[in-house]
Scaffold this active site. Structure first.
Site, mmCIF file in Angstrom:
data_model
loop_
_atom_site.group_PDB
_atom_site.id
_atom_site.type_symbol
_atom_site.label_atom_id
_atom_site.label_comp_id
_atom_site.label_asym_id
_atom_site.label_seq_id
_atom_site.Cartn_x
_atom_site.Cartn_y
_atom_site.Cartn_z
ATOM 1 N N ASN A 1 -8.639 3.151 8.883
ATOM 2 C CA ASN A 1 -9.333 4.424 9.164
ATOM 3 C C ASN A 1 -10.669 4.244 9.890
ATOM 4 O O ASN A 1 -10.984 4.975 10.818
ATOM 5 C CB ASN A 1 -9.499 5.261 7.899
ATOM 6 C CG ASN A 1 -10.261 4.551 6.812
ATOM 7 O OD1 ASN A 1 -10.339 3.323 6.787
ATOM 8 N ND2 ASN A 1 -10.822 5.311 5.895
ATOM 9 N N GLY B 1 -9.143 -0.403 0.879
ATOM 10 C CA GLY B 1 -7.779 0.041 1.154
ATOM 11 C C GLY B 1 -7.254 0.810 -0.040
ATOM 12 O O GLY B 1 -8.021 1.390 -0.821
ATOM 13 N N SER B 2 -5.939 0.791 -0.196
ATOM 14 C CA SER B 2 -5.321 1.638 -1.214
ATOM 15 C C SER B 2 -5.411 0.993 -2.600
ATOM 16 O O SER B 2 -5.533 -0.222 -2.739
ATOM 17 C CB SER B 2 -3.866 1.889 -0.846
ATOM 18 O OG SER B 2 -3.170 0.663 -0.879
ATOM 19 N N THR C 1 -2.716 -1.756 -3.461
ATOM 20 C CA THR C 1 -3.021 -3.055 -2.837
ATOM 21 C C THR C 1 -4.177 -3.731 -3.575
ATOM 22 O O THR C 1 -4.166 -4.950 -3.783
ATOM 23 C CB THR C 1 -3.344 -2.885 -1.341
ATOM 24 O OG1 THR C 1 -2.277 -2.187 -0.716
ATOM 25 C CG2 THR C 1 -3.524 -4.218 -0.645
ATOM 26 N N GLU D 1 -12.962 -1.448 -2.775
ATOM 27 C CA GLU D 1 -13.254 -0.048 -2.424
ATOM 28 C C GLU D 1 -11.909 0.614 -2.152
ATOM 29 O O GLU D 1 -11.294 0.355 -1.120
ATOM 30 C CB GLU D 1 -14.150 0.027 -1.183
ATOM 31 C CG GLU D 1 -15.526 -0.582 -1.356
ATOM 32 C CD GLU D 1 -16.443 0.235 -2.262
ATOM 33 O OE1 GLU D 1 -16.037 1.325 -2.719
ATOM 34 O OE2 GLU D 1 -17.557 -0.227 -2.529
ATOM 35 N N CYS E 1 -12.226 7.834 3.036
ATOM 36 C CA CYS E 1 -11.993 7.597 1.600
ATOM 37 C C CYS E 1 -12.699 8.648 0.768
ATOM 38 O O CYS E 1 -12.149 9.151 -0.202
ATOM 39 C CB CYS E 1 -12.433 6.192 1.217
ATOM 40 S SG CYS E 1 -14.129 5.828 1.680
HETATM 41 P P1 NAD Z 1 -3.676 -0.611 2.530
HETATM 42 O O1 NAD Z 1 -4.024 -0.960 1.135
HETATM 43 O O2 NAD Z 1 -2.289 -0.316 2.845
HETATM 44 O O3 NAD Z 1 -4.104 -1.780 3.529
HETATM 45 C C1 NAD Z 1 -5.435 -2.243 3.620
HETATM 46 C C2 NAD Z 1 -5.434 -3.696 4.074
HETATM 47 O O4 NAD Z 1 -4.812 -4.503 3.076
HETATM 48 C C3 NAD Z 1 -4.681 -3.979 5.367
HETATM 49 O O5 NAD Z 1 -5.393 -4.973 6.098
HETATM 50 C C4 NAD Z 1 -3.365 -4.550 4.872
HETATM 51 O O6 NAD Z 1 -2.725 -5.394 5.808
HETATM 52 C C5 NAD Z 1 -3.811 -5.342 3.671
HETATM 53 N N1 NAD Z 1 -2.777 -5.579 2.654
HETATM 54 C C6 NAD Z 1 -1.629 -4.912 2.459
HETATM 55 N N2 NAD Z 1 -0.960 -5.410 1.405
HETATM 56 C C7 NAD Z 1 -1.711 -6.429 0.926
HETATM 57 C C8 NAD Z 1 -1.585 -7.299 -0.184
HETATM 58 N N3 NAD Z 1 -0.536 -7.232 -1.006
HETATM 59 N N4 NAD Z 1 -2.554 -8.205 -0.414
HETATM 60 C C9 NAD Z 1 -3.655 -8.250 0.381
HETATM 61 N N5 NAD Z 1 -3.828 -7.451 1.452
HETATM 62 C C10 NAD Z 1 -2.871 -6.539 1.716
HETATM 63 O O7 NAD Z 1 -4.643 0.611 2.902
HETATM 64 P P2 NAD Z 1 -4.643 1.439 4.252
HETATM 65 O O8 NAD Z 1 -3.400 2.273 4.249
HETATM 66 O O9 NAD Z 1 -4.908 0.556 5.405
HETATM 67 O O10 NAD Z 1 -5.932 2.361 4.042
HETATM 68 C C11 NAD Z 1 -5.880 3.607 3.436
HETATM 69 C C12 NAD Z 1 -6.428 3.550 2.029
HETATM 70 O O11 NAD Z 1 -7.717 2.949 2.039
HETATM 71 C C13 NAD Z 1 -6.649 4.923 1.427
HETATM 72 O O12 NAD Z 1 -6.163 4.937 0.098
HETATM 73 C C14 NAD Z 1 -8.151 5.102 1.423
HETATM 74 O O13 NAD Z 1 -8.669 5.962 0.458
HETATM 75 C C15 NAD Z 1 -8.600 3.713 1.222
HETATM 76 N N6 NAD Z 1 -9.966 3.543 1.715
HETATM 77 C C16 NAD Z 1 -10.956 3.401 0.803
HETATM 78 C C17 NAD Z 1 -12.273 3.302 1.223
HETATM 79 C C18 NAD Z 1 -13.396 3.131 0.235
HETATM 80 O O14 NAD Z 1 -14.499 2.788 0.628
HETATM 81 N N7 NAD Z 1 -13.181 3.361 -1.042
HETATM 82 C C19 NAD Z 1 -12.567 3.334 2.581
HETATM 83 C C20 NAD Z 1 -11.523 3.484 3.488
HETATM 84 C C21 NAD Z 1 -10.214 3.574 3.043
#
Ligand code: NAD
Length: 488
Positions: free
Chosen positions: A162, A236-237, A240, A258, A292
């Site tokens: 994002n 990320g999510s 994950t 985060e 997020c």
């Molecule tokens: P995601 O968890 O799918 O992926 C994030 C990253 O993790 C990517 O680089 C991905 O390749 C990597 N990844 C995937 N599986 C993994 C694993 N098993 N082990 C280690 N790394 C792995 O998230 P996304 O879809 O890219 O982002 C969206 C999510 O991120 C939303 O839920 C959003 O709320 C969250 N987000 C949170 C914040 C915050 O500051 N809290 C900020 C931005 C986004």
């Protein structure tokens, strides 16, 4: 949500975008393997990206490990001076980075993408000014005790799609300032601008201090399980994040996570409808809702519900959603096809359950791109997926309430706890209610505003630890108490 463990097949008719490559140990790395990066405005691949395998991940960790002692030994003023030069270099190349960012992420190039890169530069400069403090915990006849902080070692940074540049900067600048070395793995949906940013930064950093590997989620897993990595910083999510925690357990990795948010904003009966609607609109739909800490559930008092909903729907309907390279576009497409399908499913489900879209509600197939209009839906309640789940896209559900305490209870009845806000002309009452919200950041008459000197992190399933300011810097440092004899 998109399947993060997959990358798109390489497109035979596309070349690598020159000179975007991984950097390991100060060297640009050429790999035989590539994967395709998709343009969200067309739904079609537009470039190939180098694909790292296990070997490159091993090499990157080894390079970071080899650089660690020398980097950690440098006085922090010198490390900060390197980071100032990184900021200057990014400033000089900001249009190149923003162009790639817009192309792969979808956000408008002239406004949001350039704004993200500008924000990353400002954040770099502000963070480089932080200095860890020596705290004197005790100094009396029994002795003196100081609390000091040392670097941790090798930090792996894993980022989402994002805000690829801003979030990478949030991770790597405090890590590097604190004396650590870094391996950065961007999302496979948006790797190119991050690789370019790492190349630019490497012109002003010693070899091995900042390394990049691009590819799917399994590279992140490899880093999370790697004995040579001391800390993971991940955005990320939530699922994950849990997986990273599991893999990181083997060597008790330090973690900053985060994760997702499903932030509630509660608008009390005495709020100014026009002023509140305008601000809530900005805080709900920025980056096409892929923020997020965006407002993702809007609770509005019954007495002003209809007026607020109508005004928000007007603002949403008037917004121009289009390709990132069109100067008219105010909002871009969502970043990927799976996210578009997820949003479409949520919208259909909401309609089937009696929800009424006052704006938007259906995807738009413009040119094959991943377009979803800014959407406002009413007659929805807690218990429906559109309210309970993080949409992470441009749909705002509005929920009617009669009693403010009940709205706070509903806001808190969610496993996520990133942010929350109360909107009212009575700041005292809004402050009282904001303090009841179960989230890491609470705002009064505002939402999602952040700054480099104020810590930000999630409560409950929204994460662990915090970023920004001294609290954030300390997440990249090991505490050490030092006991000295009295009078020392
Ligand atoms: P995601 O968890 O799918 O992926 C994030 C990253 O993790 C990517 O680089 C991905 O390749 C990597 N990844 C995937 N599986 C993994 C694993 N098993 N082990 C280690 N790394 C792995 O998230 P996304 O879809 O890219 O982002 C969206 C999510 O991120 C939303 O839920 C959003 O709320 C969250 N987000 C949170 C914040 C915050 O500051 N809290 C900020 C931005 C986004």
């Amino acid at each position: 949500m998109p399947d993060p463990t997959q990358t798109a097949k390489p497109a035979a008719d596309l070349a690598l975008i020159e000179p975007v490559m991984m950097v390991i140990g100060g060297h640009k790395i050429v790999t035989g393997d590539v994967f395709a990066v998709v343009d969200p405005a067309t739904g079609r691949p537009f470039a190939n990206c180098p694909l790292a395998g296990e070997v490159q991940v091993e090499d990157a960790v080894a390079a970071a490990r080899a650089a660690f002692c020398g980097w950690a030994a440098l006085p922090i003023e010198q490390r900060a001076a390197h980071l100032e030069r990184v900021a200057d270099a990014l400033e000089a190349r900001k249009h190149d980075v923003a162009h790639l960012l817009s192309r792969e992420q979808g956000k408008p190039a002239h406004s949001a993408a350039l704004g993200e890169v500008g924000g990353a530069i400002n954040w770099t400069r502000a963070t480089a000014k932080l200095r860890p403090q020596v705290e004197v915990l005790k100094d009396d006849a029994t002795g003196r005790v100081e609390l000091r902080r040392k670097p941790l070692g090798v930090v792996a940074s894993i980022t989402p799609w994002n805000f690829p540049i801003l979030i990478a900067i949030w991770h790597i600048i405090p890590a590097i300032l604190g004396g650590n070395t870094v391996v950065l793995k961007p999302s496979s949906g948006t790797p190119l601008s991050t690789l370019l940013m790492v190349e630019i930064a490497n012109e002003h950093l010693p070899a091995g201090v900042l390394n990049s590997v691009s590819g799917p989620g399994r590279l992140g897993s490899q880093l999370a399980g790697h004995a040579g990595v001391d800390k993971i910083v991940f955005t990320g999510s939530t699922p994950t994040g849990r997986d990273i925690m599991k893999h990181g357990a083997a060597n008790l990795k330090r973690l900053t996570l985060e994760l997702g948010g499903n932030d509630a904003a509660i608008v009390l009966a005495d709020a100014d409808v026009e002023a509140t609607a305008k601000k809530v609109f900005l805080k709900s739909f920025g980056n096409s809702g892929q923020v997020c800490a965006a407002i993702k559930r809007l609770y509005v008092h019954d007495s002003i519900h209809d007026a607020m909903a109508e005004r928000l729907a007007q603002l949403a309907s008037a917004a121009i959603v289009g390709p990132g390279d069109d100067p008219q576009s105010q909002y871009g497409p969502v970043q990927n096809g799976k996210q578009l399908a997820f949003l479409t499913g949520l919208a259909e489900d909401a309609t089937a359950r009696g929800g009424r879209f006052l704006a938007g509600g259906l995807p738009e197939g413009k040119g094959g791109g991943f377009y979803f209009p800014l959407s406002v839906v009413v007659d929805v309640t807690d218990g429906m997926p559109i309210v309970d789940l993080e949409q992470f896209g441009p749909i705002l559900p509005i929920i009617r309430f009669h009693d403010a305490e009940e709205a706070v209870r509903l806001a808190n009845a969610n496993e996520l706890g990133l942010g929350g806000s109360i909107w009212s002309s009575d700041v005292g009452e809004a402050t009282r209610l904001a303090a009841l919200l179960e989230c890491g950041s609470a705002w009064v008459n505002d939402h999602s505003t952040i700054s480099p000197d104020i810590p930000f992190g999630g409560a409950k399933q929204s994460g662990l630890g915090s970023e920004f300011g001294l609290h954030g810097l300390y997440e990249y440092m090991q505490m050490q108490t030092l006991r000295l004899p009295a009078g020392a």
